[in-house]
Design a protein around this motif. Structure first.
Motif, short mmCIF file in Angstrom:
data_model
loop_
_atom_site.label_atom_id
_atom_site.label_comp_id
_atom_site.label_asym_id
_atom_site.label_seq_id
_atom_site.Cartn_x
_atom_site.Cartn_y
_atom_site.Cartn_z
N CYS A 101 0.84 -1.19 0.00
CA CYS A 101 0.00 0.00 0.00
C CYS A 101 0.88 1.25 0.00
O CYS A 101 2.00 1.23 0.51
CB CYS A 101 -0.88 -0.01 1.26
N GLY A 102 0.42 2.33 -0.57
CA GLY A 102 1.19 3.57 -0.56
C GLY A 102 1.78 3.90 -1.90
O GLY A 102 1.26 3.54 -2.96
N HIS A 133 2.12 -6.70 -14.60
CA HIS A 133 1.01 -6.58 -15.56
C HIS A 133 0.80 -5.15 -16.04
O HIS A 133 -0.10 -4.90 -16.86
CB HIS A 133 -0.28 -7.10 -14.93
N GLN A 134 1.61 -4.21 -15.54
CA GLN A 134 1.45 -2.81 -15.94
C GLN A 134 2.42 -2.49 -17.09
O GLN A 134 3.63 -2.49 -16.90
CB GLN A 134 1.73 -1.89 -14.75
N PRO A 135 1.92 -2.25 -18.28
CA PRO A 135 2.81 -1.98 -19.41
C PRO A 135 3.50 -0.62 -19.29
O PRO A 135 2.99 0.29 -18.63
CB PRO A 135 1.87 -2.01 -20.61
N ARG A 159 -10.04 -8.03 -11.57
CA ARG A 159 -9.05 -6.96 -11.43
C ARG A 159 -7.88 -7.39 -10.54
O ARG A 159 -6.74 -6.98 -10.74
CB ARG A 159 -9.72 -5.71 -10.85
N LEU A 160 -8.17 -8.23 -9.55
CA LEU A 160 -7.12 -8.70 -8.64
C LEU A 160 -6.05 -9.49 -9.37
O LEU A 160 -4.89 -9.50 -8.96
CB LEU A 160 -7.74 -9.56 -7.53
N PRO A 191 -1.13 0.89 -10.11
CA PRO A 191 -2.39 1.62 -10.37
C PRO A 191 -3.62 0.77 -10.10
O PRO A 191 -4.61 1.27 -9.54
CB PRO A 191 -2.27 2.00 -11.85
N ALA A 192 -3.57 -0.52 -10.47
CA ALA A 192 -4.72 -1.39 -10.24
C ALA A 192 -4.96 -1.59 -8.75
O ALA A 192 -6.10 -1.61 -8.28
CB ALA A 192 -4.50 -2.73 -10.93
N ALA A 193 -3.88 -1.76 -7.99
CA ALA A 193 -4.02 -1.94 -6.54
C ALA A 193 -4.51 -0.65 -5.88
O ALA A 193 -5.37 -0.67 -5.00
CB ALA A 193 -2.69 -2.37 -5.93
N ALA A 194 -3.93 0.48 -6.30
CA ALA A 194 -4.33 1.77 -5.72
C ALA A 194 -5.81 2.06 -5.96
O ALA A 194 -6.50 2.62 -5.10
CB ALA A 194 -3.47 2.88 -6.31
#
Length: 547
Positions: A247-248, A347-349, A339-340, A253-256
């Motif tokens: 967290c933080g 997974h973030q391009p 989404r998880l 971005p998906a987690a946030a």
């Protein structure tokens, strides 16, 4: 009869200490001789500050007390940065050092008690031969009690004084006492859990230390909550499909996005500082925030309910309370399942910003993630670069993520931290990530790391600058020439110390890592990674935007 320095060392060894790091001088060399004679492993550091960081890292990686040992005066004061970091992190380290005479300070002495107190460290001093063994046993017991580092001083005029023979005093492993019965009212928290549609459980370092991981995971399973951790507790929920990771500022971005949807945040053993809360922007302003921690914490405006209690005990009691009430579980997991599956940074391009002679740090770190063994200890120095390994390199548990300098916001402790981690967890590959600024500041301990012969992979994120300061302050008028430098040949320096080394300017240059791993990962491999300077880590980009 045994000389005092030897008697103190015998007491510590018989109390279960197995590892020491230090720099010898007149105030401690006799004690070190007895430590090694008693079977305590000893690593000779190149600087006392490095020795302190080694002992700190050893504790973080193993949970055991290690000794840092120095001479008096400058030997002790050289530990200042490492000692301050260990104090703020709460690490169980015993700093065994020389001291001025009992009769009074000499012109070359300093008030070591005042020095230790100024950094928040506990200090004990041997004052008579009759109490030497007792004082040593008390110091070790205190270090194990959870108060943080303890300084044990040996006055110079007593070092060779005869100490009466006697059996070693028993030194029991102490833990923080936890109340058998909770003294806090959990009904308001149970009410919040019953009403929550999207509950989130956040674990900090205090949750890891209290052993709350399983209880929190069970509570999340029962209530349908998602899980996340602070950077210091990274890995606590490794392998749990319902974990969002860190967290933080390091959250993907998906987690946030999912964290921002929570309507209830239960924080266990976390300080909830500005970084964890991402400057207050991460959590929905309408969400209820509850903090549970037995350690004293600074006031945080964002907290709605603050409970001074043990994280593990509260998590277990909440699970019992939810079961007793028969509360229904949230449906958030089912809603967020797709989404998880894509919350990891892998997974973030990103659009590769590499050039012919410099590699994109995101590409570098993602490629290394696929090469490194899962059982690894990641040691981080401080600096802008920390964003990349924190984002792309998951760890098996919090003992495998050692953020050296994170509590005190320093740089230069990375190489020393790698020595302590490698000495404590030889079963895991030590991977140390440093920036070029911190690497040069702590360079002597790279030689120590190589000299130990323990397997370690060193990744130098080399942008030839103090990256944090360049990105944060150059747009605000800072003189770039004060924070940017010519390239350093870290590979050449590493070879001069006896390490294997390679300069990395592109993905193809990482074949050296494959070869090193295939050959049995012997000794130290140093990667001098020439990274592009214009890629800013998300956590820093957000800080810049906030100014």
């Amino acid at each position: 009869m045994t000389e005092l320095a030897a008697a103190v060392a015998e007491e510590l060894a018989s109390g279960g200490v197995r590892q020491a790091f230090g720099v010898v001088g007149g105030g401690n060399i006799l004690a070190v001789a007895r430590l090694t004679a008693c079977g305590v492993r000893y690593v000779a550091a190149r600087h006392e500050g490095g020795a302190m960081a080694m002992a700190d890292a050893y504790h973080r990686a193993t949970g055991d007390v290690a000794i840092c040992t120095t001479s008096h005066g400058a030997g002790l004061t050289n530990t200042a940065t490492g000692l301050a970091e260990a104090v703020k992190h709460g690490s169980a380290v015993l700093l065994l050092c020389g001291d001025g005479p009992v009769a009074g300070l000499r012109p070359s002495d300093v008030d070591q008690a005042a020095f230790a107190a100024s950094l928040g460290a506990e200090m004990l001093r041997v004052t008579t031969v009759d109490t030497a063994r007792t004082t040593a046993a008390d110091a070790l017991r205190l270090a194990r009690s959870g108060v943080g580092p303890v300084v044990l001083c040996l006055p110079s005029d007593l070092l060779t004084a005869p100490v009466p023979a006697g059996p070693a005093l028993p030194v029991e492993q102490e833990v923080l006492e936890r109340p058998e019965k909770l003294s806090v009212d959990l009904d308001p928290v149970l009410d919040l859990l019953a009403a929550a549609r999207r509950p989130l459980l956040l674990a900090g370092l205090g949750a890891w230390r209290s052993g709350a991981g399983k209880a929190m995971a069970d509570l999340a399973e029962r209530t349908g909550a998602l899980l996340t951790t602070t950077v210091m507790a990274n890995g606590l929920f490794a392998g749990n499909r319902w974990s969002l990771g860190v967290c933080g500022g390091f959250a993907s971005p998906a987690a946030a996005e999912l964290i921002g949807e929570a309507d209830l945040v239960l924080a266990f053993g976390a300080g909830l500082d500005v970084f964890t809360l991402h400057g207050g922007r991460l959590i929905d302003p309408a969400a209820a925030v509850v903090r549970v921690d037995i350690a004293p914490r600074a006031a945080v405006p964002r907290i709605d309910l603050d409970l001074a209690a043990d994280a593990s005990a509260v998590a277990s009691a909440l699970l019992d309370g939810v079961n007793a009430r028969g509360s229904a579980a949230s449906a958030w997991r089912e809603e967020a399942e797709t989404r998880l599956a894509r919350v990891a940074w892998a997974h973030q391009p990103h659009v590769d910003a590499g050039t012919e002679d410099r590699i994109d740090p995101r590409t570098l770190t993602a490629e290394l993630a696929d090469l490194l063994p899962a059982e690894r200890t990641v040691v981080l120095d401080g600096g802008h670069f920390i964003g990349w390994p924190s984002m792309y390199w998951p760890v098996p548990d919090p003992a495998a993520m050692l953020f050296m300098g994170g509590a005190f916001q320093s740089i230069g402790l990375g190489f020393a931290g790698a020595v302590g981690a490698a000495a404590g967890r030889a079963d895991r590959l030590t991977v140390v990530a440093v920036g070029d600024g911190g690497a040069l500041m702590g360079l002597p301990e790279l030689e120590t790391l190589v000299r130990t012969g323990l397997p370690a992979l060193v990744v130098v994120y080399d942008d030839a600058s103090y990256g944090f300061e360049v990105h944060m302050y150059h747009p605000r008028g800072a003189d770039l020439s004060t924070a940017a430098f010519a390239d350093t040949d870290f590979a050449g320096l590493a070879r001069s110390f006896g390490a294997e080394a390679a300069t990395v300017r592109g993905v193809a240059d990482l074949d050296v890592v494959r070869a090193w791993l295939a050959a049995g990962r012997r000794g130290t491999l140093v990667l001098d990674c020439k990274i592009v300077r214009n890629v800013v880590a998300p956590f820093l980009a957000d800080l810049i935007a906030g100014h």
